[in-house]
Design a protein around this motif. Structure first.
Motif, PDB file in Angstrom:
ATOM      1  N   LYS A  40       0.803  -1.219   0.000  1.00  0.00           N
ATOM      2  CA  LYS A  40       0.000   0.000   0.000  1.00  0.00           C
ATOM      3  C   LYS A  40       0.840   1.274   0.000  1.00  0.00           C
ATOM      4  O   LYS A  40       0.311   2.367   0.173  1.00  0.00           O
ATOM      5  CB  LYS A  40      -0.938   0.010   1.212  1.00  0.00           C
ATOM      6  CG  LYS A  40      -1.986  -1.085   1.192  1.00  0.00           C
ATOM      7  CD  LYS A  40      -2.915  -0.982   2.390  1.00  0.00           C
ATOM      8  CE  LYS A  40      -3.986  -2.068   2.349  1.00  0.00           C
ATOM      9  NZ  LYS A  40      -4.898  -1.984   3.526  1.00  0.00           N
ATOM     10  N   GLY A  41       2.147   1.122  -0.174  1.00  0.00           N
ATOM     11  CA  GLY A  41       3.013   2.294  -0.179  1.00  0.00           C
ATOM     12  C   GLY A  41       4.255   2.094   0.681  1.00  0.00           C
ATOM     13  O   GLY A  41       4.706   0.965   0.893  1.00  0.00           O
ATOM     14  N   ASN A  54       1.986   7.447   0.345  1.00  0.00           N
ATOM     15  CA  ASN A  54       1.161   6.721  -0.620  1.00  0.00           C
ATOM     16  C   ASN A  54       0.756   7.688  -1.738  1.00  0.00           C
ATOM     17  O   ASN A  54       1.412   8.705  -1.943  1.00  0.00           O
ATOM     18  CB  ASN A  54      -0.049   6.080   0.065  1.00  0.00           C
ATOM     19  CG  ASN A  54      -0.846   7.083   0.876  1.00  0.00           C
ATOM     20  OD1 ASN A  54      -0.837   8.278   0.592  1.00  0.00           O
ATOM     21  ND2 ASN A  54      -1.543   6.598   1.895  1.00  0.00           N
ATOM     22  N   ARG A  55      -0.278   7.349  -2.465  1.00  0.00           N
ATOM     23  CA  ARG A  55      -0.658   8.184  -3.607  1.00  0.00           C
ATOM     24  C   ARG A  55      -0.970   9.623  -3.199  1.00  0.00           C
ATOM     25  O   ARG A  55      -0.696  10.564  -3.944  1.00  0.00           O
ATOM     26  CB  ARG A  55      -1.868   7.575  -4.324  1.00  0.00           C
ATOM     27  CG  ARG A  55      -1.545   6.297  -5.091  1.00  0.00           C
ATOM     28  CD  ARG A  55      -2.708   5.896  -5.981  1.00  0.00           C
ATOM     29  NE  ARG A  55      -2.484   4.602  -6.608  1.00  0.00           N
ATOM     30  CZ  ARG A  55      -1.799   4.429  -7.722  1.00  0.00           C
ATOM     31  NH1 ARG A  55      -1.263   5.482  -8.333  1.00  0.00           N
ATOM     32  NH2 ARG A  55      -1.646   3.223  -8.241  1.00  0.00           N
ATOM     33  N   LEU A  59       3.152   9.420  -4.394  1.00  0.00           N
ATOM     34  CA  LEU A  59       3.716   8.126  -4.786  1.00  0.00           C
ATOM     35  C   LEU A  59       2.935   7.594  -5.988  1.00  0.00           C
ATOM     36  O   LEU A  59       1.734   7.329  -5.884  1.00  0.00           O
ATOM     37  CB  LEU A  59       3.631   7.147  -3.621  1.00  0.00           C
ATOM     38  CG  LEU A  59       4.240   5.761  -3.817  1.00  0.00           C
ATOM     39  CD1 LEU A  59       5.749   5.853  -4.020  1.00  0.00           C
ATOM     40  CD2 LEU A  59       3.919   4.858  -2.626  1.00  0.00           C
ATOM     41  N   HIS A  61       2.921   4.717  -7.608  1.00  0.00           N
ATOM     42  CA  HIS A  61       2.488   3.313  -7.583  1.00  0.00           C
ATOM     43  C   HIS A  61       2.721   2.777  -6.180  1.00  0.00           C
ATOM     44  O   HIS A  61       3.800   2.961  -5.616  1.00  0.00           O
ATOM     45  CB  HIS A  61       3.280   2.494  -8.611  1.00  0.00           C
ATOM     46  CG  HIS A  61       2.698   1.148  -8.873  1.00  0.00           C
ATOM     47  ND1 HIS A  61       1.692   0.931  -9.784  1.00  0.00           N
ATOM     48  CD2 HIS A  61       2.977  -0.069  -8.338  1.00  0.00           C
ATOM     49  CE1 HIS A  61       1.384  -0.359  -9.815  1.00  0.00           C
ATOM     50  NE2 HIS A  61       2.136  -0.980  -8.943  1.00  0.00           N
ATOM     51  N   GLU A  62       1.720   2.089  -5.621  1.00  0.00           N
ATOM     52  CA  GLU A  62       1.788   1.744  -4.202  1.00  0.00           C
ATOM     53  C   GLU A  62       2.321   0.350  -3.900  1.00  0.00           C
ATOM     54  O   GLU A  62       2.654   0.058  -2.752  1.00  0.00           O
ATOM     55  CB  GLU A  62       0.398   1.908  -3.571  1.00  0.00           C
ATOM     56  CG  GLU A  62      -0.057   3.368  -3.538  1.00  0.00           C
ATOM     57  CD  GLU A  62      -1.398   3.544  -2.855  1.00  0.00           C
ATOM     58  OE1 GLU A  62      -2.168   2.559  -2.823  1.00  0.00           O
ATOM     59  OE2 GLU A  62      -1.674   4.651  -2.377  1.00  0.00           O
ATOM     60  N   THR A  79       8.892  -1.203  -8.141  1.00  0.00           N
ATOM     61  CA  THR A  79       7.462  -1.420  -8.009  1.00  0.00           C
ATOM     62  C   THR A  79       7.009  -2.617  -8.828  1.00  0.00           C
ATOM     63  O   THR A  79       7.647  -2.994  -9.806  1.00  0.00           O
ATOM     64  CB  THR A  79       6.656  -0.187  -8.465  1.00  0.00           C
ATOM     65  OG1 THR A  79       6.671  -0.114  -9.900  1.00  0.00           O
ATOM     66  CG2 THR A  79       7.228   1.096  -7.890  1.00  0.00           C
TER      67      THR A  79
END
Length: 223
Positions: A40-41, A54-55, A59, A61-62, A79
């Motif tokens: 999730k990150g 995270n997004r 970010l 891509h998590e 990733t």
């Protein structure tokens, strides 16, 4: 995630601030800060508190599968589908197939003596290759050398200047600067872990489907 200090085992979960219980990789920087790549990150741990990325923090891509430090002190982040990321603690910068990367699922990273960075990419059903980044430009090195396409799972340089890499389902390879050799092709097919020890021996771990245990090659014998 668990931490053992020599006497006690401590466990950290989302209740302590960890972003996700699914931790794919761990990297400790020279400043003592520990980075955790999760599905999730990213979680950053300074020994006391977690800071999550995270997004919402930029970010791209998590699903993070690898983190390491580059020669200039920045973080390089692998990733599972979003290419390669560089993070300077201010912003994220992406490198994808549009920039010359051999695949957007990146699973291996290794610097060479000249401070170039090499990346292995691919998945089981999505063939990739090996790319090289010289600080300015990404080159699909494997395509230039006509190396086999596939899932490049691990990369290491040995002390003789040869590049070793695992290619899932196709074996362990060595590139000595002149030619490419498939090592132990009749014994091992899928390599998922690879390292070089202080004595120069090559250690590698195959997948369960290929073989069991861990192997060491001392330059003459496979042990």
């Amino acid at each position: 995630v668990c931490r053992f200090d020599g006497s006690e085992l401590a466990t950290f979960t989302s209740a302590d601030g960890l972003l996700s219980a699914s931790v794919n990789c761990i990297y400790e920087g020279s400043d003592g800060v520990t980075w955790f790549g999760t599905s999730k990150g990213i979680s950053r741990f300074d020994g006391k508190t977690f800071v999550n990325l995270n997004r919402a923090d930029g970010l791209p891509h998590e699903n993070i599968v690898g983190i390491t430090g580059g020669p200039d002190g920045t973080l390089w982040i692998l990733t599972g589908g979003g290419g390669l990321l560089r993070y300077d603690e201010k912003a994220f910068y992406s490198l994808t197939t549009q920039d010359g990367l051999a695949g957007n699922s990146t699973f291996a990273i290794e610097p060479d003596p000249d401070r170039n960075l090499w990346f292995g990419a691919g998945q089981i059903n999505l063939p990739g290759g090996i790319s090289r980044f010289d600080g300015h430009t990404v080159t699909d090195f494997g395509a230039q050398m006509n190396w086999p396409k596939g899932w490049y799972t691990a990369l290491r340089w040995d002390r003789h200047g040869s590049l070793w890499f695992g290619l899932y389902g196709q074996g362990l390879y060595r590139f000595d600067g002149r030619g490419l050799t498939n090592m132990f092709a009749d014994q091992i097919k899928s390599i998922i872990a690879l390292d070089v020890d202080q004595d120069g021996s090559i250690w590698f771990g195959p997948s369960a489907q290929s073989a069991l245990g861990v192997y060491r090659y001392d330059g003459e014998r496979l042990l």
